[in-house]
Design a protein around this motif. Structure first.
Motif, PDB file in Angstrom:
ATOM      1  N   ALA A 192      -4.879  -3.658  -8.142  1.00 38.58           N
ATOM      2  CA  ALA A 192      -3.726  -4.175  -8.879  1.00 38.58           C
ATOM      3  C   ALA A 192      -2.523  -3.253  -8.730  1.00 38.58           C
ATOM      4  CB  ALA A 192      -4.090  -4.340 -10.357  1.00 38.58           C
ATOM      5  N   GLU A 193      -2.744  -1.952  -8.898  1.00 39.00           N
ATOM      6  CA  GLU A 193      -1.660  -0.987  -8.777  1.00 39.00           C
ATOM      7  C   GLU A 193      -1.148  -0.901  -7.345  1.00 39.00           C
ATOM      8  OE1 GLU A 193      -3.450   1.933 -12.285  1.00 39.00           O
ATOM      9  OE2 GLU A 193      -3.577   2.498 -10.182  1.00 39.00           O
ATOM     10  N   ALA A 194      -2.049  -1.012  -6.371  1.00 43.62           N
ATOM     11  CA  ALA A 194      -1.648  -0.919  -4.971  1.00 43.62           C
ATOM     12  C   ALA A 194      -0.739  -2.076  -4.580  1.00 43.62           C
ATOM     13  CB  ALA A 194      -2.886  -0.892  -4.070  1.00 43.62           C
ATOM     14  N   VAL A 195      -1.076  -3.281  -5.016  1.00 50.61           N
ATOM     15  CA  VAL A 195      -0.249  -4.451  -4.693  1.00 50.61           C
ATOM     16  C   VAL A 195       1.136  -4.295  -5.304  1.00 50.61           C
ATOM     17  CG1 VAL A 195       0.036  -6.927  -5.099  1.00 50.61           C
ATOM     18  CG2 VAL A 195      -2.176  -6.033  -4.377  1.00 50.61           C
ATOM     19  N   GLY A 196       1.217  -3.929  -6.580  1.00 53.52           N
ATOM     20  CA  GLY A 196       2.522  -3.774  -7.218  1.00 53.52           C
ATOM     21  C   GLY A 196       3.336  -2.638  -6.634  1.00 53.52           C
ATOM     22  N   THR A 197       2.697  -1.489  -6.409  1.00 55.20           N
ATOM     23  CA  THR A 197       3.413  -0.315  -5.902  1.00 55.20           C
ATOM     24  C   THR A 197       3.832  -0.491  -4.448  1.00 55.20           C
ATOM     25  OG1 THR A 197       2.106   1.050  -7.410  1.00 55.20           O
ATOM     26  CG2 THR A 197       3.321   2.201  -5.689  1.00 55.20           C
ATOM     27  N   SER A 198       3.037  -1.234  -3.677  1.00 52.99           N
ATOM     28  CA  SER A 198       3.398  -1.447  -2.274  1.00 52.99           C
ATOM     29  C   SER A 198       4.737  -2.165  -2.153  1.00 52.99           C
ATOM     30  CB  SER A 198       2.309  -2.250  -1.557  1.00 52.99           C
ATOM     31  OG  SER A 198       2.344  -3.616  -1.933  1.00 52.99           O
ATOM     32  N   LEU A 199       5.048  -3.025  -3.100  1.00 52.46           N
ATOM     33  CA  LEU A 199       6.329  -3.730  -3.058  1.00 52.46           C
ATOM     34  C   LEU A 199       7.505  -2.772  -3.229  1.00 52.46           C
ATOM     35  CD1 LEU A 199       5.296  -6.871  -5.115  1.00 52.46           C
ATOM     36  CD2 LEU A 199       5.818  -6.797  -2.674  1.00 52.46           C
ATOM     37  N   LEU A 200       7.300  -1.708  -4.001  1.00 56.72           N
ATOM     38  CA  LEU A 200       8.322  -0.661  -4.110  1.00 56.72           C
ATOM     39  C   LEU A 200       8.509   0.041  -2.769  1.00 56.72           C
ATOM     40  CD1 LEU A 200      10.164   1.281  -5.723  1.00 56.72           C
ATOM     41  CD2 LEU A 200       8.093   2.547  -6.354  1.00 56.72           C
ATOM     42  N   VAL A 201       7.409   0.362  -2.111  1.00 58.14           N
ATOM     43  CA  VAL A 201       7.457   1.033  -0.807  1.00 58.14           C
ATOM     44  C   VAL A 201       8.108   0.129   0.235  1.00 58.14           C
ATOM     45  CG1 VAL A 201       6.067   2.082   1.016  1.00 58.14           C
ATOM     46  CG2 VAL A 201       5.405   2.380  -1.384  1.00 58.14           C
ATOM     47  N   ILE A 202       7.723  -1.147   0.243  1.00 61.83           N
ATOM     48  CA  ILE A 202       8.265  -2.105   1.217  1.00 61.83           C
ATOM     49  C   ILE A 202       9.774  -2.239   1.049  1.00 61.83           C
ATOM     50  CG2 ILE A 202       8.292  -4.528   1.902  1.00 61.83           C
ATOM     51  CD1 ILE A 202       5.335  -4.626   1.043  1.00 61.83           C
ATOM     52  N   THR A 203      10.230  -2.368  -0.191  1.00 62.78           N
ATOM     53  CA  THR A 203      11.666  -2.523  -0.434  1.00 62.78           C
ATOM     54  C   THR A 203      12.446  -1.327   0.111  1.00 62.78           C
ATOM     55  OG1 THR A 203      11.220  -3.808  -2.444  1.00 62.78           O
ATOM     56  CG2 THR A 203      13.419  -2.877  -2.199  1.00 62.78           C
ATOM     57  N   ALA A 204      11.973  -0.125  -0.191  1.00 66.96           N
ATOM     58  CA  ALA A 204      12.668   1.088   0.258  1.00 66.96           C
ATOM     59  C   ALA A 204      12.667   1.200   1.779  1.00 66.96           C
ATOM     60  CB  ALA A 204      12.014   2.316  -0.371  1.00 66.96           C
ATOM     61  N   ASN A 205      11.506   0.991   2.400  1.00 64.76           N
ATOM     62  CA  ASN A 205      11.414   1.117   3.858  1.00 64.76           C
ATOM     63  C   ASN A 205      12.229   0.044   4.575  1.00 64.76           C
ATOM     64  OD1 ASN A 205       9.809   3.383   3.951  1.00 64.76           O
ATOM     65  ND2 ASN A 205       7.894   2.273   4.125  1.00 64.76           N
ATOM     66  N   SER A 206      12.205  -1.172   4.058  1.00 65.00           N
ATOM     67  CA  SER A 206      12.949  -2.266   4.698  1.00 65.00           C
ATOM     68  C   SER A 206      14.444  -1.988   4.686  1.00 65.00           C
ATOM     69  CB  SER A 206      12.645  -3.592   3.993  1.00 65.00           C
ATOM     70  OG  SER A 206      11.287  -3.943   4.136  1.00 65.00           O
ATOM     71  N   LEU A 207      14.949  -1.500   3.567  1.00 70.32           N
ATOM     72  CA  LEU A 207      16.378  -1.186   3.483  1.00 70.32           C
ATOM     73  C   LEU A 207      16.745  -0.033   4.412  1.00 70.32           C
ATOM     74  CD1 LEU A 207      16.942  -1.525  -0.375  1.00 70.32           C
ATOM     75  CD2 LEU A 207      17.720  -3.089   1.425  1.00 70.32           C
ATOM     76  N   ALA A 208      15.876   0.984   4.485  1.00 72.39           N
ATOM     77  CA  ALA A 208      16.152   2.121   5.373  1.00 72.39           C
ATOM     78  C   ALA A 208      16.142   1.695   6.833  1.00 72.39           C
ATOM     79  CB  ALA A 208      15.114   3.222   5.139  1.00 72.39           C
ATOM     80  N   ALA A 209      15.225   0.807   7.206  1.00 70.77           N
ATOM     81  CA  ALA A 209      15.150   0.335   8.593  1.00 70.77           C
ATOM     82  C   ALA A 209      16.276  -0.626   8.932  1.00 70.77           C
ATOM     83  CB  ALA A 209      13.801  -0.342   8.831  1.00 70.77           C
ATOM     84  N   LEU A 210      16.790  -1.303   7.922  1.00 69.38           N
ATOM     85  CA  LEU A 210      17.832  -2.297   8.153  1.00 69.38           C
ATOM     86  C   LEU A 210      19.178  -1.664   8.482  1.00 69.38           C
ATOM     87  CD1 LEU A 210      18.688  -5.293   8.066  1.00 69.38           C
ATOM     88  CD2 LEU A 210      19.056  -5.008   5.595  1.00 69.38           C
ATOM     89  N   VAL A 211      19.493  -0.556   7.846  1.00 68.96           N
ATOM     90  CA  VAL A 211      20.820   0.054   7.994  1.00 68.96           C
ATOM     91  C   VAL A 211      21.187   0.326   9.454  1.00 68.96           C
ATOM     92  CG1 VAL A 211      22.182   2.110   7.475  1.00 68.96           C
ATOM     93  CG2 VAL A 211      20.852   1.015   5.668  1.00 68.96           C
ATOM     94  N   PRO A 212      20.336   0.992  10.270  1.00 72.49           N
ATOM     95  CA  PRO A 212      20.742   1.251  11.658  1.00 72.49           C
ATOM     96  C   PRO A 212      20.763   0.002  12.542  1.00 72.49           C
ATOM     97  CG  PRO A 212      18.498   1.993  11.303  1.00 72.49           C
ATOM     98  CD  PRO A 212      19.047   1.636   9.963  1.00 72.49           C
ATOM     99  N   ARG A 213      20.149  -1.080  12.085  1.00 78.66           N
ATOM    100  CA  ARG A 213      20.144  -2.316  12.871  1.00 78.66           C
ATOM    101  C   ARG A 213      21.423  -3.128  12.688  1.00 78.66           C
ATOM    102  NH1 ARG A 213      15.115  -5.071  14.306  1.00 78.66           N
ATOM    103  NH2 ARG A 213      13.347  -3.650  14.246  1.00 78.66           N
ATOM    104  N   ILE A 214      22.096  -2.929  11.563  1.00 74.98           N
ATOM    105  CA  ILE A 214      23.295  -3.716  11.273  1.00 74.98           C
ATOM    106  C   ILE A 214      24.352  -3.473  12.345  1.00 74.98           C
ATOM    107  CG2 ILE A 214      25.191  -4.065   9.646  1.00 74.98           C
ATOM    108  CD1 ILE A 214      23.265  -3.374   7.408  1.00 74.98           C
ATOM    109  N   GLY A 215      24.814  -4.535  12.943  1.00 78.47           N
ATOM    110  CA  GLY A 215      25.846  -4.443  13.966  1.00 78.47           C
ATOM    111  C   GLY A 215      25.334  -4.203  15.369  1.00 78.47           C
ATOM    112  N   THR A 216      24.029  -3.951  15.541  1.00 76.85           N
ATOM    113  CA  THR A 216      23.493  -3.668  16.874  1.00 76.85           C
ATOM    114  C   THR A 216      22.819  -4.873  17.508  1.00 76.85           C
ATOM    115  OG1 THR A 216      21.354  -2.911  16.002  1.00 76.85           O
ATOM    116  CG2 THR A 216      23.098  -1.266  16.238  1.00 76.85           C
ATOM    117  N   THR A 217      22.490  -5.888  16.712  1.00 81.05           N
ATOM    118  CA  THR A 217      21.785  -7.050  17.254  1.00 81.05           C
ATOM    119  C   THR A 217      22.672  -8.288  17.332  1.00 81.05           C
ATOM    120  OG1 THR A 217      20.960  -7.559  15.027  1.00 81.05           O
ATOM    121  CG2 THR A 217      19.542  -6.248  16.461  1.00 81.05           C
ATOM    122  N   GLY A 218      23.957  -8.145  17.056  1.00 78.35           N
ATOM    123  CA  GLY A 218      24.846  -9.286  17.098  1.00 78.35           C
ATOM    124  C   GLY A 218      24.832 -10.051  15.787  1.00 78.35           C
TER     125      GLY A 218
END
Length: 272
Positions: A192-218
């Protein structure tokens, strides 16, 4: 079937996966964007990060209200992966589309195998379904980290978080299918804790990975991304209710079968 309807259906499925399993949504989002909606692999990765970040945040709020998020440990786990997520996100724009497709397919197959393997092991599913976390003071205060020793030292925790961040940045996946088993096996979380906490990790990692992609893929097709994201957000709330109703084993097995089919399709397409 129109593009709008396809985007809504695919988004709902992605949201169900993220809300119910704490991950795996991007493993369906990327192939859906490529094969159903006509995105290139690079555009699909960027769009997937946008969709998954917004949807994971919604699912995180739902699980936080149920007292299933260990905030301090989750933030430390996510922080270890942020630099690699950003670096890998920048690197992905310079890699061939075929390589990204094959790598994604292999990762999907691996994720399916992990899910099937973990579904055969005893889980804390009864606690997950009945929600007996409500009976504790930690549920009422939100301090799930109190008096809960980790199964390993900070070194292994940091390594797991860094590896997850690299995968997120390179392939445009949230990485929840890796975060959940890592949180359970490395940090001794309940399911239960892993499922809920993983969403916190996913949100942070997705935003960090998104920043350098902005403007590079058209430019991105927002007429597709917007309804896809809206449907995924609504689906995340339903996914949380599915997690309450069904055992984690049942959800994992169903999702693993879908991932195997996706992996086979992508490998076949990339190699022909």
């Amino acid at each position: 079937m129109t593009t709008l309807v396809l985007a809504l259906i695919a988004g709902a499925v992605v949201g169900l996966a993220l809300g119910g399993l704490g991950g795996g949504g991007s493993m369906l989002a990327v192939p859906a964007l490529i094969y159903l909606l006509g995105f290139t692999p690079a555009h699909a990765g960027t769009a997937s990060l946008l969709i998954v970040a917004a949807t994971s945040l919604t699912g995180l709020l739902a699980h936080a209200r149920a007292g299933r998020v260990r905030w301090r440990t989750g933030l430390l786990f996510a922080a270890a992966g942020l630099p690699l997520a950003a670096a890998a996100g920048a690197l992905s724009a310079h890699l061939p589309a075929t390589l990204l497709t094959v790598a994604f397919a292999v990762l999907a197959a691996f994720a399916a195998w992990r899910m099937l393997a973990s579904a055969r092991k005893p889980k804390d599913s009864a606690r997950y379904r009945t929600g007996d976390l409500k009976d504790s003071a930690r549920y009422r205060t939100g301090d799930l980290d109190a008096d809960r020793p980790n199964a390993s030292g900070p070194g292994r925790s940091a390594a797991a978080g860094a590896g997850l961040g690299a995968v997120t940045g390179l392939l445009g996946v949230g990485g929840g299918f890796l975060a959940v088993p890592a949180l359970v096996s490395v940090l001794a979380f309940t399911m239960a804790e892993a499922v809920g906490t993983s969403l916190l990790v996913i949100t942070a990692n997705s935003l960090a990975a998104l920043v350098p992609r902005i403007g590079t893929t058209g430019s991105l097709d927002w007429a597709v991304i917007a309804p896809f994201t809206a449907a995924a957000i609504l689906g995340a709330w339903d996914g949380k209710r599915l997690a309450d109703r069904f055992s984690s084993r049942t959800l994992q097995k169903a999702f693993a079968v879908a991932l195997l089919a996706v992996a086979a399709l992508m490998i076949t397409d990339a190699l022909r």
